[in-house]
Write a protein that holds these residues in place. Structure first.
Motif, mmCIF file in Angstrom:
data_model
loop_
_atom_site.group_PDB
_atom_site.id
_atom_site.type_symbol
_atom_site.label_atom_id
_atom_site.label_comp_id
_atom_site.label_asym_id
_atom_site.label_seq_id
_atom_site.Cartn_x
_atom_site.Cartn_y
_atom_site.Cartn_z
ATOM 1 N N ALA A 285 -3.965 5.377 6.122
ATOM 2 C CA ALA A 285 -4.576 4.228 5.298
ATOM 3 C C ALA A 285 -3.517 3.247 5.059
ATOM 4 O O ALA A 285 -3.850 2.187 4.761
ATOM 5 N N ILE A 286 -2.050 3.532 5.072
ATOM 6 C CA ILE A 286 -1.216 2.424 4.722
ATOM 7 C C ILE A 286 -1.169 1.331 5.682
ATOM 8 O O ILE A 286 -1.148 1.643 6.950
ATOM 9 N N ASP A 287 -0.913 -0.075 5.430
ATOM 10 C CA ASP A 287 -0.679 -0.879 6.096
ATOM 11 C C ASP A 287 0.624 -1.258 6.752
ATOM 12 O O ASP A 287 1.591 -0.627 6.213
ATOM 13 N N ASP A 288 0.939 -2.195 7.528
ATOM 14 C CA ASP A 288 2.157 -2.409 8.196
ATOM 15 C C ASP A 288 3.287 -2.726 6.964
ATOM 16 O O ASP A 288 4.143 -2.570 6.809
ATOM 17 N N ALA A 289 2.629 -3.511 5.929
ATOM 18 C CA ALA A 289 3.407 -4.198 4.797
ATOM 19 C C ALA A 289 3.919 -2.854 3.903
ATOM 20 O O ALA A 289 5.149 -2.835 3.688
ATOM 21 N N LEU A 290 3.106 -2.067 3.945
ATOM 22 C CA LEU A 290 3.505 -0.603 3.036
ATOM 23 C C LEU A 290 4.569 0.123 3.977
ATOM 24 O O LEU A 290 5.254 0.698 3.025
ATOM 25 N N ILE A 291 4.525 0.065 5.368
ATOM 26 C CA ILE A 291 5.181 0.767 6.034
ATOM 27 C C ILE A 291 6.697 0.333 5.685
ATOM 28 O O ILE A 291 7.625 1.066 5.709
ATOM 29 N N ARG A 292 6.837 -1.088 5.731
ATOM 30 C CA ARG A 292 8.148 -1.374 5.767
ATOM 31 C C ARG A 292 8.616 -1.398 4.359
ATOM 32 O O ARG A 292 10.035 -1.179 4.399
#
Length: 505
Positions: A285-292
């Motif tokens: 569910a997490i997006d790229d911004a949270l991944i970074r």
């Protein structure tokens, strides 16, 4: 001698007559090995069950005993095993639903496709543990009915059942529309208010550490909410508010949900508990911004778990490969990489990126061969088990990188018997090489004899059929019982030796 009999029971070279002789002297341990034999006949399975009652359950699960072979009055546990697989007689379920042993009724409650009258009997069982087990596995309509059960532990079980209707799960979380629970396991046993000592040493105590009840059944209600939060059938609207709950366990349960809205993910990404952040890191569910954001988390396990996220970008993954100690594993994002991305990773100036793609076992030959000549030992080590590498390439890896790649080269399916023999004789020696070579059916007898000199590889080598029969027979008296058992299970052990061993019994 007992461990030798266990090994013999697992030996695939045994004749039917030798199996019969073992059945006649089998105890629980020997029977457990015999029950796993793929060549066991129906007559032998029945004889083994008659010899050792406990083996009937395993034989039933393996399909060696059928409903025609089982009398539930004689082998009730085996009857339960068939009911658990949906192949038992309904009459057995009616009989076992009134069994005086609570444990059997509890096992029955977890069986699928029970007759409706049996379900009703179990739902009204005098022991709440039986009802709770039914609640955990039952059908949607029964689960909805049990959601209003007066005992809080039954409701906790309903909350964990993925077949429970969403409306009932929401009601369990919020309490709306349900009468208050009247009892829990704590107030069943203790006068309230009561808090169970987490260090309780009573051997007959059935309460979990920290169990508490002040009349509100608080520890059971907490466990019920945790189960509901983990249940994917619970509507997200009913649970998303727990993102700021003071209980770390409830926030942790929420972190793994695949339907979390972005604002909830963002809140959990800054949670004080590394466990919460680590579960979130793998959440699709997490997006790229949270991944970074999580890629710079201070906790190593969070970063390591993030590397397994299926949609992580390759540049972030390469960064994590340098800092998170990912280990020798093929990551989901690497496994799904496109041909262009594979080429990009393989030609990256960063050895961490090349190491990631070298874990794939389906690389195009030109990329595989290029990585085989990589100057970085970590890249070559990751590639060394790749099928299709030539003998010359494997030897070149050993010549260039020595002990850093020996163990992985030993696992390569193209490694010849001669090369395996050279690997175990390499100086300095690498202990893991002995264990890897000991597993290889291609290993020569002389290589296996070298493996026997290593304590960790000795039990593995003792079971290798390529070991000379005289050496196998000698290992039967080894001081390490695991070595003796492995030798007894070796199919190359002469039948004459096996017969002599059994004649001593």
């Amino acid at each position: 001698m007992h461990h030798i009999l266990c090994g013999l029971a697992a030996n695939p070279a045994l004749t039917s007559g030798l199996v019969d002789r073992l059945i006649c002297i089998a105890d629980d341990d020997v029977a457990s090995h015999l029950a796993c034999r793929p060549d066991l006949s129906r007559a032998q399975a029945v004889a083994l069950a008659e010899r050792v009652d406990e083996s009937a359950v395993h034989l039933a699960y393996e399909g060696r005993l059928t409903a025609a072979d089982i009398d539930p009055a004689v082998w009730p546990e085996a009857a339960l095993a068939l009911l658990d697989q949906g192949v038992g007689h309904p009459e057995w379920a009616r009989l076992l639903a009134r069994d005086p042993a609570r444990e059997r009724r509890e096992k029955l409650a977890a069986c699928p496709s029970l007759p409706s009258d049996v379900v009703d009997t179990l739902a009204n069982d005098p022991d709440v543990r039986v009802v709770a087990e039914l609640a955990l596995w039952t059908t949607p309509d029964v689960a909805a009915r049990l959601a209003a059960h007066p005992h809080a532990d039954v409701r906790r079980a309903v909350a964990g059942n993925e077949a429970t209707p969403p409306a009932a799960l929401s009601a369990l979380v919020t309490g709306e529309g349900l009468p208050a629970a009247q009892r829990c396991l704590v107030c069943d046993r203790e006068e309230t208010p009561f808090v169970h000592d987490p260090q309780c040493r009573s051997l007959d105590c059935l309460l979990p550490p920290g169990a508490a009840c002040d009349g509100s059944h608080q520890s059971t209600v907490h466990a019920m909410r945790e189960a509901a939060l983990r249940n994917p059938a619970t509507p997200i609207e009913a649970v998303v508010g727990f993102v700021d709950h003071p209980s770390m366990l409830l926030r942790w349960a929420l972190a793994a949900r695949q339907d979390l809205p972005r604002h909830a993910c963002a809140r959990l990404a800054s949670d004080s508990s590394p466990g919460v952040r680590a579960d979130l890191a793998e959440n699709a569910a997490i997006d790229d911004a949270l991944i970074r954001t999580l890629a710079d988390d201070r906790d190593t396990d969070v970063r390591r778990r993030l590397a397994h996220h299926p949609r992580i970008s390759l540049d972030v993954l390469a960064h994590l490969a340098r800092t998170a100690k990912i280990g020798g594993t093929l990551l989901p994002r690497i496994a799904s990489s496109s041909p262009a991305e594979v080429e990009e990773l393989a030609t990256s100036p960063d050895p961490a990126a090349r190491m990631l793609v070298a874990q794939r076992r389906d690389l195009p030959p030109e990329i595989r061969d290029r990585l085989a000549d990589d100057p970085d030992a970590k890249v070559v080590k990751a590639l060394a088990a790749h099928p299709g590498l030539t003998e010359g390439q494997l030897r070149a890896m050993v010549d260039r990188h020595g002990i850093r790649v020996l163990a992985k080269v030993a696992t390569n399916p193209e490694a010849s018997p001669a090369l395996l023999e050279e690997l175990v004789q390499h100086q300095p020696a690498v202990r893991k090489v002995f264990r890897e070579v000991a597993r290889r059916r291609e290993a020569t007898a002389s290589a296996l004899l070298v493996c026997l000199t290593d304590e960790g590889a000795r039990p593995v080598a003792a079971g290798n059929p390529a070991l000379p029969p005289p050496a196998i027979a000698e290992l039967l008296t080894d001081a390490d019982w695991q070595v003796g058992e492995a030798a007894a299970a070796n199919p190359s052990l002469p039948l004459a030796v096996i017969g002599d061993l059994l004649s001593r019994r």
